[in-house]
Write an enzyme that holds these catalytic residues in place. Structure first.
Site, PDB file in Angstrom:
ATOM      1  CD  GLU A 113       2.044   9.874   5.693  1.00  0.00           C
ATOM      2  OE1 GLU A 113       2.520   9.898   4.557  1.00  0.00           O
ATOM      3  OE2 GLU A 113       2.600  10.410   6.659  1.00  0.00           O
ATOM      4  CG  HIS A 230       8.955   3.887   4.232  1.00  0.00           C
ATOM      5  ND1 HIS A 230       8.006   3.183   3.527  1.00  0.00           N
ATOM      6  CD2 HIS A 230       8.396   5.093   4.495  1.00  0.00           C
ATOM      7  CE1 HIS A 230       6.933   3.950   3.356  1.00  0.00           C
ATOM      8  NE2 HIS A 230       7.139   5.104   3.941  1.00  0.00           N
ATOM      9  CG  HIS A 337      12.232   6.270   5.529  1.00  0.00           C
ATOM     10  ND1 HIS A 337      12.238   6.760   4.240  1.00  0.00           N
ATOM     11  CD2 HIS A 337      11.275   6.974   6.189  1.00  0.00           C
ATOM     12  CE1 HIS A 337      11.328   7.719   4.126  1.00  0.00           C
ATOM     13  NE2 HIS A 337      10.744   7.888   5.304  1.00  0.00           N
ATOM     14  NE  ARG A 372      10.623  10.072  10.729  1.00  0.00           N
ATOM     15  CZ  ARG A 372       9.956  10.196   9.586  1.00  0.00           C
ATOM     16  NH1 ARG A 372       8.961  11.066   9.471  1.00  0.00           N
ATOM     17  NH2 ARG A 372      10.283   9.471   8.543  1.00  0.00           N
TER      18      ARG A 372
END
Ligand code: FAD
Ligand code: SIN
Length: 540
Positions: A113, A230, A337, A372
Site C-alpha cells: 500500500e 481517502h 476516512h 496515518r
C-alpha cells in the site's frame, strides 16, 4: 435503575473486542455496550489489510520509519515503536486464535500500500480483512463467559463523580429507557467520526459519539484538525462512497483524469503510491483543473482473473453498480476516512479523566501524527485495545476501587447541558445534513482561515438552537475540528491550509482542547501519563 459490572467497554470494533478479551483474561466481568449489531463498525468494512512486520525482507525499523514519514513530523516515536513491536506479537496471537489471513503456498501473503517501503500488509478473503478480524475476535470473546455483550445499546454519556469516570448512561434496547451502569473504569472504543462529512467511506455508526462524550465529561482532546481523506471512494450519483482499496493501486492500478491521462506524475514522483493526503489533494487539483467531479481508477492492465480473486468484494459491489473492475474505468474521488485526533491518551490508553480509558480510532496516542500510514489502524486497535484493557485492570485493582452497584447520590455530568431537549428527529436529520455539508465545503481537504471562521460561526448559530442530545454532540465535535484547524496556521500531513501552505517547525506540536478552555499546544504525548497539565508547553 443502575447496574454494576467490573469494567464497561463501549464499542465492539477491533479495539473494543481486544480490550474486552484483555479485561476478561484478568478474571474481571466486562460489559460491552455497542450501538448496533455486534459486527457493525469501521473495522467490519476494512479492506486493504493490516500492516505488520512478518515478512523475511522487513524489520521494525523500516515499518517505524514509514509510519514516521507518513505522520509528517508529528508522530510520537515511542508510540510508533510500541505499535510496531507489540503489533507483531498481537498479530501472531490472532493467528494462534484462528484468524484466516490469505496465504500463498502455505506462507502468509503480503500486499503493498502507499508509503510502505515493503510489502507488509496481511489481508483476508482478498479484500474483507476487517470482517475476518471481527469474526475471529467475536469468536474468541464468545469463549469468555465474563464478557457480556449488549448490542443496540447506544451510550449517551459518561458518568463523572468526584472528578472520576464511574460509569455510563445508555439507552436500554429492551426497556427502551435510559439506564446507567457503574464500573471501576470505562474503556471507550467507539471509533471515528467520518460521518461528520458529507462524503465518507465510514458506515453510519461512525458519528464520533465517544469523542463528544469524553469531551463533555472533561477529558482532553488532541489533534482534532487531522482528518484523513481517502483518495479513492467510488463516485457515482446515488451510490454510497464505497471504498476502492489502496491495495488496488498497490497491485498496479493507476489514476487517470477525465481525458484519460495518467496525472500523478505531475504532482509527486511516487505517483499513485504517494501518501494518501498527497494523492487526495492531487485528485482535487486535477478535478479542478479539468472541471470534473471525479477522476478514474484504471485496473484494466491487470489480469482480470487475478483481480476477481484478489478483490472479490470490490468486484461484486462495483458489478452491482454496473461497473466491471477488470474492464471499466472506475469513477473515484476523495472522501473522509479516518480521524488521527481524538481522546488524548498515554500509551496505556489512560485519558486525562481518571477512570476513563480510550483505544482505537477514538483515541489519540500520537501514533499517527498528522497522517496515518495505510493499514496501521487495525493494528492500532489491536495493540492499544489490549494495552488499555491490561492497564485498566492493573490501575483499578487496588483497594478503594470497588464497584458501585446502585445509584450513588447526585451524578455530576458535565454534559447535562446536552440533555435540555430531545428535539424532533426531522430537526436532528436537518442539523446533521447541514453540519456535514459545511464540514465538507469549509473544513475539508483544503481549508483556509475564512472558510474555517465561517464554519465556526455557522456551527455556533446551530448550537444556539434547542438541539437534541445527539445533534449537540455532533455539532460540538464539528466545532472542535474546525477550531483546531483554524488554530493551526500551517499545513502538515492531512491538514492543508491554502493560506498557510507550508509546514512550519514552530507548529510541530499537538493541539489540545478541553471543555471550558481555549486550545493549547502540547509537546509529545507523555507515554506513561497524560495528566491534564503535564506536558502543556504554552497556552496559545
Ligand atoms: P470501530 O471499528 O469503528 O468500532 C467502533 C464501535 O463503537 C462500533 O461497534 C460502534 O457501533 C460502537 N459505537 C459507536 N458509538 C457508540 C455509542 N454511542 N454507544 C455504543 N457503541 C457505540 N484500517 C486499516 O488498518 N486497514 C484497512 O484496510 C482499513 N480499511 C478501511 C476501510 C473502510 C471502508 C473504513 C471505513 C476504514 C478502514 N480502515 C482500515 C480504518 C479502520 O477500519 C478503523 O480505523 C478501525 O477499524 C477502527 O477500529 P475501532 O475499534 O477503533 O472502531
Ligand atoms: C484501504 O484499503 O485503502 C484502506 C486502508 C486503510 O485505511 O488503512
Amino acid at each position: 435503575m443502575s447496574l454494576g459490572t467490573d469494567f464497561v467497554v463501549i464499542g465492539s470494533g477491533v479495539a473494543g473486542l481486544r480490550a474486552s478479551i484483555a479485561l476478561a483474561a484478568s478474571g474481571a466481568n466486562v460489559t460491552v455496550l455497542t450501538k448496533d449489531k455486534a459486527s457493525e463498525s469501521n473495522t467490519e468494512y476494512a479492506q486493504g489489510g493490516v500492516a505488520v512486520v512478518l515478512s523475511d525482507d522487513d524489520n521494525d525499523e523500516l515499518h517505524e520509519e514509514d509510519t514516521l514519514v507518513a505522520g509528517a513530523g508529528l508522530c510520537d516515536p515511542e508510540a510508533v515503536e510500541t505499535l510496531v513491536t507489540d503489533g507483531t506479537k498481537y498479530i501472531k496471537e490472532l493467528i494462534d486464535w484462528g484468524i484466516e489471513f490469505d496465504r500463498e503456498g502455505g506462507k502468509l501473503s503480503f500486499t503493498q500500500e502507499a508509503a510502505h517501503s515493503r510489502r507488509r500488509i496481511l489481508h483476508a478473503h482478498g479484500d474483507s480483512t476487517g470482517k475476518e478480524i471481527v469474526r475471529s475476535l467475536i469468536a474468541r470473546a464468545g469463549r469468555e463467559k465474563r464478557i457480556n455483550l449488549l448490542p443496540f445499546a447506544n451510550t449517551e454519556s459518561l458518568i463523572v463523580e468526584g472528578g472520576r469516570c464511574t460509569g455510563v448512561q445508555f439507552l436500554d434496547p429492551i426497556l427502551r429507557a435510559p439506564r446507567s451502569i457503574r464500573a471501576k473504569a470505562v474503556i471507550l472504543c467507539t471509533g471515528g467520526a467520518g460521518q461528520l462529512y458529507q462524503h465518507t467511506t465510514n458506515p453510519s455508526v461512525a458519528t464520533g459519539d465517544g469523542m463528544a462524550m469524553a469531551y463533555f465529561a472533561g477529558a482532553e482532546m488532541a489533534d482534532m484538525e487531522f482528518v484523513q481523506f481517502h483518495p479513492t471512494a467510488l463516485s457515482l450519483e446515488g451510490a454510497p462512497r464505497f471504498l476502492l482499496s489502496e491495495a488496488m493501486r498497490g497491485e498496479g492500478g493507476v489514476l487517470r483524469n477525465v481525458k484519460g491521462e495518467r496525472f500523478m506524475g505531475g504532482y509527486d514522483e511516487r505517483l499513485e503510491m504517494a501518501p494518501r493526503d498527497i494523492v487526495s489533494r492531487s485528485i482535487v487539483a486535477e478535478m479542478r483543473r479539468t472541471g470534473s467531479r471525479n477522476v478514474f481508477l484504471d485496473m484494466t492492465a491487470i489480469n482480470g482473473e487475478f483481480l476477481k480473486e484478489r478483490f472479490p468484494k470490490i468486484y461484486e459491489t462495483c458489478k452491482f453498480y454496473g461497473l466491471d473492475i477488470t474492464a471499466d474505468l472506475l469513477p473515484v474521488s476523495p472522501a473522509s476516512h479516518y480521524c488521527m485526533g481524538g481522546v488524548r491518551t498515554d500509551l496505556h490508553g489512560r485519558s486525562t479523566l481518571p477512570g476513563l480509558y480510550a483505544a482505537g480510532e477514538v483515541s489519540c496516542t500520537g501514533v499517527h501524527g498528522a497522517n496515518r500510514l495505510a493499514s496501521n489502524s487495525l493494528l492500532e486497535g489491536l495493540v492499544f485495545g489490549a494495552r488499555a484493557g491490561e492497564a485498566a485492570v492493573a490501575d483499578e485493582s487496588g483497594p478503594g476501587r470497588a464497584i458501585a452497584v446502585s445509584d450513588a447520590g447526585k451524578v455530576a455530568r458535565p454534559d447535562e447541558i446536552t440533555t435540555r431537549s430531545t428535539g424532533g428527529s426531522e430537526i436532528s436529520t436537518a442539523v446533521r445534513k447541514r453540519v456535514k455539508r459545511v464540514m465538507w465545503e469549509r473544513v475539508g481537504i483544503l481549508r483556509d482561515g475564512e472558510s474555517l471562521r465561517r464554519a465556526i460561526t455557522e456551527f455556533d448559530h446551530i448550537a444556539s438552537a434547542n438541539l437534541s442530545t445527539s445533534s449537540r454532540k455532533f455539532v460540538t465535535l464539528a466545532t472542535l475540528v474546525a477550531k483546531a484547524a483554524l488554530w493551526r496556521e500551517e499545513s502538515r500531513g492531512a491538514h492543508f491550509r491554502t493560506d498557510f501552505p507550508e509546514p512550519i517547525e514552530a507548529w510541530r506540536v499537538h493541539s489540545v482542547q478541553k471543555l471550558g478552555g481555549s486550545i493549547f499546544r502540547a509537546g509529545r504525548i507523555d507515554p506513561n501519563s497524560v495528566s491534564a497539565t503535564s506536558n502543556a508547553e504554552a497556552r496559545a
